[in-house]
Design an enzyme around this catalytic site. Structure first.
Site, PDB file in Angstrom:
ATOM      1  CD  GLU A 155      -2.561   1.362   2.444  1.00 54.34           C
ATOM      2  OE1 GLU A 155      -3.584   0.643   2.635  1.00 54.34           O
ATOM      3  OE2 GLU A 155      -2.042   2.144   3.406  1.00 54.34           O
ATOM      4  CG  PHE A 160      -2.627   4.777  12.649  1.00 54.38           C
ATOM      5  CD1 PHE A 160      -3.668   5.728  12.473  1.00 54.38           C
ATOM      6  CD2 PHE A 160      -2.199   4.019  11.871  1.00 54.38           C
ATOM      7  CE1 PHE A 160      -4.408   5.292  11.454  1.00 54.38           C
ATOM      8  CE2 PHE A 160      -2.782   3.611  10.499  1.00 54.38           C
ATOM      9  CZ  PHE A 160      -3.998   4.445  10.467  1.00 54.38           C
TER      10      PHE A 160
HETATM   11  P1  FAD Z   1     -16.943  -0.900   7.186  1.00 54.34           P
HETATM   12  O1  FAD Z   1     -16.566  -2.192   6.987  1.00 54.34           O
HETATM   13  O2  FAD Z   1     -18.026  -0.369   6.368  1.00 54.34           O
HETATM   14  O3  FAD Z   1     -17.378  -0.605   8.565  1.00 54.34           O
HETATM   15  C1  FAD Z   1     -16.289  -0.844   9.598  1.00 54.34           C
HETATM   16  C2  FAD Z   1     -17.026  -1.610  10.822  1.00 54.34           C
HETATM   17  O4  FAD Z   1     -17.960  -0.492  11.403  1.00 54.34           O
HETATM   18  C3  FAD Z   1     -17.689  -2.717  10.303  1.00 54.34           C
HETATM   19  O5  FAD Z   1     -16.820  -3.846  10.434  1.00 54.34           O
HETATM   20  C4  FAD Z   1     -18.943  -2.890  11.308  1.00 54.34           C
HETATM   21  O6  FAD Z   1     -18.486  -3.478  12.565  1.00 54.34           O
HETATM   22  C5  FAD Z   1     -19.344  -1.380  11.605  1.00 54.34           C
HETATM   23  N1  FAD Z   1     -20.185  -0.776  10.541  1.00 54.34           N
HETATM   24  C6  FAD Z   1     -19.921   0.055   9.640  1.00 54.34           C
HETATM   25  N2  FAD Z   1     -21.045   0.506   9.234  1.00 54.34           N
HETATM   26  C7  FAD Z   1     -22.084  -0.289   9.643  1.00 54.34           C
HETATM   27  C8  FAD Z   1     -23.251  -0.800   9.503  1.00 54.34           C
HETATM   28  N3  FAD Z   1     -24.107   0.228   8.538  1.00 54.34           N
HETATM   29  N4  FAD Z   1     -24.087  -1.597   9.928  1.00 54.34           N
HETATM   30  C9  FAD Z   1     -23.467  -2.301  11.089  1.00 54.34           C
HETATM   31  N5  FAD Z   1     -22.096  -2.130  11.236  1.00 54.34           N
HETATM   32  C10 FAD Z   1     -21.280  -1.278  10.441  1.00 54.34           C
HETATM   33  N6  FAD Z   1      -9.832   5.185   4.877  1.00 54.34           N
HETATM   34  C11 FAD Z   1      -9.579   6.245   3.931  1.00 54.34           C
HETATM   35  O7  FAD Z   1     -10.169   7.047   4.467  1.00 54.34           O
HETATM   36  N7  FAD Z   1      -9.055   6.041   2.838  1.00 54.34           N
HETATM   37  C12 FAD Z   1      -8.275   4.903   2.712  1.00 54.34           C
HETATM   38  O8  FAD Z   1      -7.810   4.916   1.578  1.00 54.34           O
HETATM   39  C13 FAD Z   1      -8.306   3.606   3.544  1.00 54.34           C
HETATM   40  N8  FAD Z   1      -7.602   2.560   3.160  1.00 54.34           N
HETATM   41  C14 FAD Z   1      -7.864   1.517   4.010  1.00 54.34           C
HETATM   42  C15 FAD Z   1      -7.353   0.053   3.629  1.00 54.34           C
HETATM   43  C16 FAD Z   1      -7.575  -0.891   4.270  1.00 54.34           C
HETATM   44  C17 FAD Z   1      -7.082  -2.194   4.102  1.00 54.34           C
HETATM   45  C18 FAD Z   1      -8.307  -0.953   5.681  1.00 54.34           C
HETATM   46  C19 FAD Z   1      -8.573  -1.902   6.684  1.00 54.34           C
HETATM   47  C20 FAD Z   1      -8.793   0.655   6.202  1.00 54.34           C
HETATM   48  C21 FAD Z   1      -8.526   1.818   5.311  1.00 54.34           C
HETATM   49  N9  FAD Z   1      -9.232   2.756   5.644  1.00 54.34           N
HETATM   50  C22 FAD Z   1      -8.952   4.040   4.940  1.00 54.34           C
HETATM   51  C23 FAD Z   1      -9.960   3.198   6.968  1.00 54.34           C
HETATM   52  C24 FAD Z   1     -11.326   3.175   6.744  1.00 54.34           C
HETATM   53  O9  FAD Z   1     -11.881   3.892   6.019  1.00 54.34           O
HETATM   54  C25 FAD Z   1     -11.821   3.084   8.192  1.00 54.34           C
HETATM   55  O10 FAD Z   1     -11.591   2.142   8.924  1.00 54.34           O
HETATM   56  C26 FAD Z   1     -13.555   3.253   8.404  1.00 54.34           C
HETATM   57  O11 FAD Z   1     -13.892   3.510   9.654  1.00 54.34           O
HETATM   58  C27 FAD Z   1     -14.083   2.001   7.897  1.00 54.34           C
HETATM   59  O12 FAD Z   1     -14.076   1.876   6.572  1.00 54.34           O
HETATM   60  P2  FAD Z   1     -14.576   0.233   5.947  1.00 54.34           P
HETATM   61  O13 FAD Z   1     -15.078   0.451   4.443  1.00 54.34           O
HETATM   62  O14 FAD Z   1     -13.432  -0.782   6.089  1.00 54.34           O
HETATM   63  O15 FAD Z   1     -15.707   0.299   7.019  1.00 54.34           O
END
Ligand code: FAD
Length: 288
Positions: free
Chosen positions: A9, A210
């Site tokens: 990444e 972090f």
């Molecule tokens: P999701 O998987 O949608 O949500 C995280 C958790 O919150 C879920 O597992 C669940 O427990 C809960 N949750 C969320 N929504 C709901 C719902 N509607 N109903 C029930 N439970 C829910 N951030 C950035 O801004 N830019 C990036 O480029 C970036 N890259 C990343 C790459 C990786 C591999 C990872 C692991 C994280 C990255 N992040 C990035 C951070 C990420 O945006 C945050 O962790 C954010 O808070 C969650 O995004 P997600 O799509 O993983 O969330």
């Protein structure tokens, strides 16, 4: 020990110095023949153009398979899908689809009035285009917004069912954390690959902060080890040893792919990869 397949990444540069640093990092790590590399999307959608430029430049210049991170933050559905379409037109076929975090100081995630409400909606819409291999985030230590013990697994299942092909985990510090999560995912019927995210530790103080923000549990033994290493000026040595040990425990437990959070600094990731037997492809060709 089998040699793992690895991926990296990067984050997009904010200025000229950052552009050189990213370029040096890609040049140093590309010979390790990554299965793919990914480029982050700034919190709050702040790097829309920069991410796009970094993704397409790395793809065109190095011929690497690049996955563009894309979040739901601060954009309408139409704007988000327009970005995706521009990737498809540039020959980019992989997207890391995320809900995303809001900009600093904004509190929790609040969807754009015309935007995707969550990651599942984004994944469904991207999957419907039929143009992308979709990867998503996964959380072996509970995400700060997880509503229960099973919330992260249940939600990951929804993301896979919505069309994601694989998941990359948030970083974690102990192999058992990953194995427990993997077991729960298997029990929940998730059969998509879950790739561990590995963070070689460049700055222990920063990583601890972090980790607290993103929910990764910091083991006491690691804190003690870095206290001592910092006193002796051996932080880098410890970082490589800790990451290589974590990776080999994961490989012993059946993991075949590892995703490294490089923070655009190649040296620790490269040293860990070498320790795992991943050697530069170009150097081998020159020898042959
Ligand atoms: P999701 O998987 O949608 O949500 C995280 C958790 O919150 C879920 O597992 C669940 O427990 C809960 N949750 C969320 N929504 C709901 C719902 N509607 N109903 C029930 N439970 C829910 N951030 C950035 O801004 N830019 C990036 O480029 C970036 N890259 C990343 C790459 C990786 C591999 C990872 C692991 C994280 C990255 N992040 C990035 C951070 C990420 O945006 C945050 O962790 C954010 O808070 C969650 O995004 P997600 O799509 O993983 O969330």
């Amino acid at each position: 020990m089998p040699t793992p397949r690895i991926s990296f990444e990067f984050f997009p540069p904010k200025d000229i110095a950052g552009a050189f640093r990213l370029s040096d990092t890609v040049r140093d790590l590309a010979p390790l023949d990554p299965t793919f590399v990914s480029v982050t999307y700034g919190a709050g959608g702040t790097t829309r153009e920069l991410t796009h430029d970094a993704v397409t430049t790395i793809h065109n210049r190095y011929g690497l398979n690049v996955a563009a991170h894309l979040t739901c933050v601060d954009a309408s559905r139409a704007e988000t899908l327009e970005i995706a379409q521009s990737y498809a037109e540039a020959g980019i076929t992989e997207i890391v689809a995320l809900r995303g975090d809001p900009p600093k100081g904004q509190g929790g995630f609040a969807p754009h009035p015309e935007g995707f409400a969550n990651s599942v909606e984004l994944i469904e819409a991207l999957a419907a285009t039929g143009k992308f291999n979709l990867r998503v985030g996964a959380y072996p230590d509970p995400h700060p917004e997880a509503g229960s013990d099973t919330a992260d697994v249940d939600w990951l299942k929804r993301k896979i069912d919505a069309g994601a092909a694989s998941a990359i985990t948030q970083f974690f510090f102990e192999a058992d954390t990953f194995f427990r999560f993997r077991d729960k995912c298997e029990k929940a019927g998730i059969d998509a690959p879950i790739i561990p995210g590995i963070l070689p530790i460049e700055n222990w103080g920063g990583v601890k902060k972090f980790a607290t923000n993103c929910g990764a549990k910091v083991p006491g033994w690691l804190d003690d080890a870095f206290d001592k290493a910092l006193r002796d000026g051996r932080e880098d040595l410890l970082s490589v040893a800790v990451a290589a040990e974590l990776c080999s425990d994961l490989i012993d437990g059946g993991v075949e792919n590892l995703h490294f959070y490089t923070l655009n600094k190649p040296h620790l990731t490269r040293d860990v990869a070498h320790a795992l037997g991943v050697t530069p492809r170009v150097a081998l060709q020159k020898v042959a």
